[in-house]
Design an enzyme around this catalytic site. Structure first.
Site, PDB file in Angstrom:
ATOM      1  N   ARG A 221     -13.464   9.669 -12.427  1.00 45.92           N
ATOM      2  CA  ARG A 221     -14.901   9.690 -12.633  1.00 45.92           C
ATOM      3  C   ARG A 221     -15.376   9.367 -13.946  1.00 45.92           C
ATOM      4  NH1 ARG A 221     -15.276   8.885  -7.845  1.00 45.92           N
ATOM      5  NH2 ARG A 221     -16.104  10.410  -6.314  1.00 45.92           N
ATOM      6  N   HIS A 269     -16.390   0.034  -9.970  1.00 42.45           N
ATOM      7  CA  HIS A 269     -16.199   1.312  -9.317  1.00 42.45           C
ATOM      8  C   HIS A 269     -15.519   0.785  -7.992  1.00 42.45           C
ATOM      9  CE1 HIS A 269     -17.022   5.814  -8.250  1.00 42.45           C
ATOM     10  NE2 HIS A 269     -15.836   5.285  -7.468  1.00 42.45           N
TER      11      HIS A 269
HETATM   12  P1  NAP Z   1      -6.556  15.511  -4.638  1.00 43.71           P
HETATM   13  O1  NAP Z   1      -5.776  14.769  -3.479  1.00 43.71           O
HETATM   14  O2  NAP Z   1      -7.589  16.540  -4.292  1.00 43.71           O
HETATM   15  O3  NAP Z   1      -5.525  15.552  -5.866  1.00 43.71           O
HETATM   16  C1  NAP Z   1      -6.226  16.192  -7.163  1.00 43.71           C
HETATM   17  C2  NAP Z   1      -4.849  16.445  -8.089  1.00 43.71           C
HETATM   18  O4  NAP Z   1      -5.493  16.735  -9.272  1.00 43.71           O
HETATM   19  C3  NAP Z   1      -3.951  17.455  -7.657  1.00 43.71           C
HETATM   20  O5  NAP Z   1      -2.587  17.088  -8.109  1.00 43.71           O
HETATM   21  C4  NAP Z   1      -4.221  18.767  -8.499  1.00 43.71           C
HETATM   22  O6  NAP Z   1      -3.339  19.421  -8.688  1.00 43.71           O
HETATM   23  C5  NAP Z   1      -4.833  18.097  -9.738  1.00 43.71           C
HETATM   24  N1  NAP Z   1      -6.060  18.867 -10.584  1.00 43.71           N
HETATM   25  C6  NAP Z   1      -6.937  19.303 -10.028  1.00 43.71           C
HETATM   26  N2  NAP Z   1      -7.407  20.050 -11.144  1.00 43.71           N
HETATM   27  C7  NAP Z   1      -6.760  20.148 -12.070  1.00 43.71           C
HETATM   28  C8  NAP Z   1      -6.552  20.637 -13.542  1.00 43.71           C
HETATM   29  N3  NAP Z   1      -7.672  21.430 -13.926  1.00 43.71           N
HETATM   30  N4  NAP Z   1      -5.704  20.544 -14.086  1.00 43.71           N
HETATM   31  C9  NAP Z   1      -4.478  19.788 -13.709  1.00 43.71           C
HETATM   32  N5  NAP Z   1      -4.571  19.259 -12.319  1.00 43.71           N
HETATM   33  C10 NAP Z   1      -5.775  19.158 -11.802  1.00 43.71           C
HETATM   34  O7  NAP Z   1      -7.661  14.227  -4.975  1.00 43.71           O
HETATM   35  P2  NAP Z   1      -7.291  12.390  -4.613  1.00 43.71           P
HETATM   36  O8  NAP Z   1      -7.508  12.279  -3.395  1.00 43.71           O
HETATM   37  O9  NAP Z   1      -6.051  12.143  -5.170  1.00 43.71           O
HETATM   38  O10 NAP Z   1      -8.450  11.975  -5.495  1.00 43.71           O
HETATM   39  C11 NAP Z   1      -8.574  12.195  -7.101  1.00 43.71           C
HETATM   40  C12 NAP Z   1     -10.046  11.771  -7.431  1.00 43.71           C
HETATM   41  O11 NAP Z   1      -9.930  10.152  -7.498  1.00 43.71           O
HETATM   42  C13 NAP Z   1     -10.935  11.743  -6.457  1.00 43.71           C
HETATM   43  O12 NAP Z   1     -11.620  13.254  -6.876  1.00 43.71           O
HETATM   44  C14 NAP Z   1     -12.100  10.839  -7.154  1.00 43.71           C
HETATM   45  O13 NAP Z   1     -12.856  11.428  -8.192  1.00 43.71           O
HETATM   46  C15 NAP Z   1     -11.289   9.907  -7.460  1.00 43.71           C
HETATM   47  N6  NAP Z   1     -11.492   8.583  -6.681  1.00 43.71           N
HETATM   48  C16 NAP Z   1     -11.869   7.373  -7.363  1.00 43.71           C
HETATM   49  C17 NAP Z   1     -11.772   6.151  -6.374  1.00 43.71           C
HETATM   50  C18 NAP Z   1     -12.397   5.042  -7.027  1.00 43.71           C
HETATM   51  O14 NAP Z   1     -12.759   4.145  -6.224  1.00 43.71           O
HETATM   52  N7  NAP Z   1     -12.569   5.005  -8.300  1.00 43.71           N
HETATM   53  C19 NAP Z   1     -11.565   6.278  -5.179  1.00 43.71           C
HETATM   54  C20 NAP Z   1     -11.094   7.337  -4.630  1.00 43.71           C
HETATM   55  C21 NAP Z   1     -10.997   8.543  -5.446  1.00 43.71           C
HETATM   56  P3  NAP Z   1      -2.830  20.368  -7.579  1.00 43.71           P
HETATM   57  O15 NAP Z   1      -1.860  19.238  -6.762  1.00 43.71           O
HETATM   58  O16 NAP Z   1      -1.980  21.432  -8.263  1.00 43.71           O
HETATM   59  O17 NAP Z   1      -3.823  21.101  -6.832  1.00 43.71           O
HETATM   60  C1  GLV Z   2     -14.652   6.893  -4.469  1.00 45.23           C
HETATM   61  O1  GLV Z   2     -14.880   6.945  -5.946  1.00 45.23           O
HETATM   62  C2  GLV Z   2     -14.226   8.042  -4.060  1.00 45.23           C
HETATM   63  O2  GLV Z   2     -14.312   9.452  -4.262  1.00 45.23           O
HETATM   64  O3  GLV Z   2     -13.808   7.958  -2.707  1.00 45.23           O
END
Ligand code: NAP
Ligand code: GLV
Length: 306
Positions: A221, A269
């Site tokens: 983000r 994005h």
């Molecule tokens: P997720 O499965 O919820 O994973 C989040 C990770 O971040 C977990 O490993 C978590 O640790 C860690 N985390 C959270 N808060 C933390 C902190 N304060 N300190 C250290 N580590 C922390 O999320 P995801 O599905 O991988 O997605 C991640 C993010 O990618 C989304 O929230 C979104 O903003 C972004 N995204 C972007 C796009 C794009 O097109 N640019 C697309 C999809 C997603 P734990 O495992 O220990 O809980």
């Molecule tokens: C895109 O940014 C998503 O959070 O899926």
């Protein structure tokens, strides 16, 4: 069972058709003010009025992985928020990040510029061992990205709240592990959720801790990054460049220095797009599970914020 679709900027017809096909017993409709009470909602950036009108929702399915915008709204008290759980995004994210890392490491931009000028040039091969990649966030997307980078034999560090055991990935965790993680990394990939704990986490202090010649890839983000701190570290030469897919204001405003700064690659994005068919299949499967009283993955903890 009634399901309402309320997704800003998304053409509703193919979603409605897909959801009806996947859940033939459900009454699926596009939300309009005054719609009858529903059990489930499929949303992206819904208006507050929609949530206020539907206090009986059992679950709100977000058609993205990140729920930061949704959690800013006032949600029905009994509704669980469910994020997309991969649904075809992790392979896209792995492609995007590996492409950005390899393009930088192999200096493909430099070769391209040379070729455009008709120049047949060679650059000295760089050592992979000098390009340790640190992945912030080892969840659904970050763990896939970390594993994909290992295929190319980059040293990979990972940072998360809780310690992880991923093959070939050096795990750092918690605030106490953060500075060591940064110091061990030259390329930084951000895949954290946006929460009060992680907002502005890419700033002058943290980015200065990367190894010299650092490179930043932000695919999570825009509000994770303090724009002016990144620009200053690029201008001072501590950072070699950045690939940014997300921005504080989207679309990136005309005239923002990120558009033209040398060393900066900007994409709109698009690193991991929501795939309609995969998302519908996942949401329908979860609704069927909830209707049977079974547990589902991807329920957001509103206190943690992800
Ligand atoms: P997720 O499965 O919820 O994973 C989040 C990770 O971040 C977990 O490993 C978590 O640790 C860690 N985390 C959270 N808060 C933390 C902190 N304060 N300190 C250290 N580590 C922390 O999320 P995801 O599905 O991988 O997605 C991640 C993010 O990618 C989304 O929230 C979104 O903003 C972004 N995204 C972007 C796009 C794009 O097109 N640019 C697309 C999809 C997603 P734990 O495992 O220990 O809980
Ligand atoms: C895109 O940014 C998503 O959070 O899926």
């Amino acid at each position: 069972m009634k399901l309402l679709f309320c997704c800003a900027g998304t053409k509703p017809e193919p979603w409605i058709a897909g959801l009806r096909a996947a859940l033939p017993a459900a009454d699926v409709a596009v939300w309009e003010p005054g719609a009858p009470a529903a059990d489930y909602a499929v949303v992206w950036a819904p208006p507050q009025a929609f949530l206020d009108e539907q206090p009986g929702l059992r679950a709100v399915f977000n058609i993205g992985a990140g729920v930061d915008a949704l959690l800013k709204l006032r949600l029905p008290p009994t509704a669980r928020v469910v994020r997309l759980d991969d649904a075809g995004m992790s392979v896209q994210m792995a492609e995007y990040v590996c492409h950005a890392v390899i393009r930088h490491f192999r200096e493909f931009d430099g070769y391209e510029a040379d070729v455009r000028q008709g120049r047949w040039s060679y650059r000295k091969p760089r050592s992979r061992a000098d390009f340790a990649v640190g992945v912030m966030g080892l969840g659904v997307l970050g763990s896939r990205v970390a594993q994909a980078l290992r295929v190319f034999e980059f040293p990979v560090n990972g940072w998360s709240r809780s310690p992880k055991a991923l093959d070939g990935v050096r795990s750092f965790s918690g605030r106490e592990g953060f500075n060591d993680f940064l110091a061990a990394s030259r390329v930084l990939v951000n895949l954290l959720p946006l929460t009060p704990d992680t907002q502005d986490i890419l700033n002058r202090d943290t980015l200065s801790r990367l190894q010299p010649g650092g490179y930043v890839i932000n695919v999570a983000r825009g509000a994770h990054l303090v724009d002016e701190d990144l620009l200053a570290l690029l201008d001072e030469g501590h950072l070699a460049g950045a690939t940014l897919d997300v921005f504080r204001t989207e679309p990136l405003p005309a005239g923002h220095p990120f558009w033209t700064h040398p060393g900066m690659t900007v994409t709109p994005h698009t690193s991991a797009r929501t795939l309609r068919d995969e998302s519908i299949a996942q949401i329908a499967g979860k609704i069927r599970a909830l209707e049977q009283g079974e547990p589902i993955a991807g329920i957001v903890d509103p206190v943690r914020g992800y």
